[in-house]
Design a protein around this motif. Sequence first.
Motif, PDB file in Angstrom:
ATOM      1  N   PHE A 189      33.252  37.250  32.472  1.00  0.00           N
ATOM      2  CA  PHE A 189      33.820  37.645  32.592  1.00  0.00           C
ATOM      3  C   PHE A 189      33.074  39.024  31.727  1.00  0.00           C
ATOM      4  N   GLN A 190      32.985  40.405  32.031  1.00  0.00           N
ATOM      5  CA  GLN A 190      31.738  41.492  32.102  1.00  0.00           C
ATOM      6  C   GLN A 190      32.694  42.977  31.001  1.00  0.00           C
ATOM      7  N   GLY A 233      35.391  37.255  37.187  1.00  0.00           N
ATOM      8  CA  GLY A 233      35.086  36.395  38.629  1.00  0.00           C
ATOM      9  C   GLY A 233      35.238  35.285  38.240  1.00  0.00           C
ATOM     10  N   LEU A 276      35.861  38.988  42.771  1.00  0.00           N
ATOM     11  CA  LEU A 276      35.785  39.860  41.463  1.00  0.00           C
ATOM     12  C   LEU A 276      36.860  40.508  41.223  1.00  0.00           C
ATOM     13  N   VAL A 277      37.530  41.171  39.640  1.00  0.00           N
ATOM     14  CA  VAL A 277      38.021  41.704  40.040  1.00  0.00           C
ATOM     15  C   VAL A 277      38.794  42.731  38.773  1.00  0.00           C
ATOM     16  N   PRO A 278      38.923  43.617  38.360  1.00  0.00           N
ATOM     17  CA  PRO A 278      39.179  44.534  37.258  1.00  0.00           C
ATOM     18  C   PRO A 278      40.331  43.990  36.892  1.00  0.00           C
ATOM     19  N   LYS A 308      43.659  35.713  42.290  1.00  0.00           N
ATOM     20  CA  LYS A 308      43.132  35.546  41.505  1.00  0.00           C
ATOM     21  C   LYS A 308      43.756  34.045  40.717  1.00  0.00           C
ATOM     22  N   ARG A 310      35.991  43.060  33.954  1.00  0.00           N
ATOM     23  CA  ARG A 310      35.705  42.740  35.237  1.00  0.00           C
ATOM     24  C   ARG A 310      35.307  40.792  34.835  1.00  0.00           C
TER      25      ARG A 310
END
Length: 146
Positions: A66-67, A24, A33-35, A54, A22
């Motif tokens: 990011f995560q 940000g 926020l997007v995958p 994005k 994900r």
Amino acid sequence: MAFKQISQAEIDDLLSVERVMRVGFEANGEHYLVPLGFIWHGGALYAMTTKGRKTQLAAANPKVSFQIDTSARTGPFSWHSISGEGTFEIVTDSKEVKAISPLLVSRFPDMPNWMQAEYAEKQEQGKVVFVRIRPSEMTGRKSEPA
């Protein structure tokens, strides 16, 4: 349940197994926020995506967060997670794109036919871009029984 830092080896293992991060974005007072599907290669996160919100936000502010986590496989109580910050860049070097493209495609052998067709159409229209996030900071934690 105990939360613990994970080692660089555990971070590398997680980055080699997981496929979705994900990301940000923040610019002009807007948060998004997007995958994105990704690969970890040469110390950077790479993804293939389309131009849009994005990429517009990244042009205004290339600093992203990011995560990446394992919770989809392990459930909400036993997980490994990586969080970080970095710089979002559109890859313009054709040699780099040629090197990264097959790695990304091979990472997603289960991509449905409709999505392959959609990406092929968008690629013909010049809407597909390859992006790189160079982490400036990256840490990991895990949740496991005490």
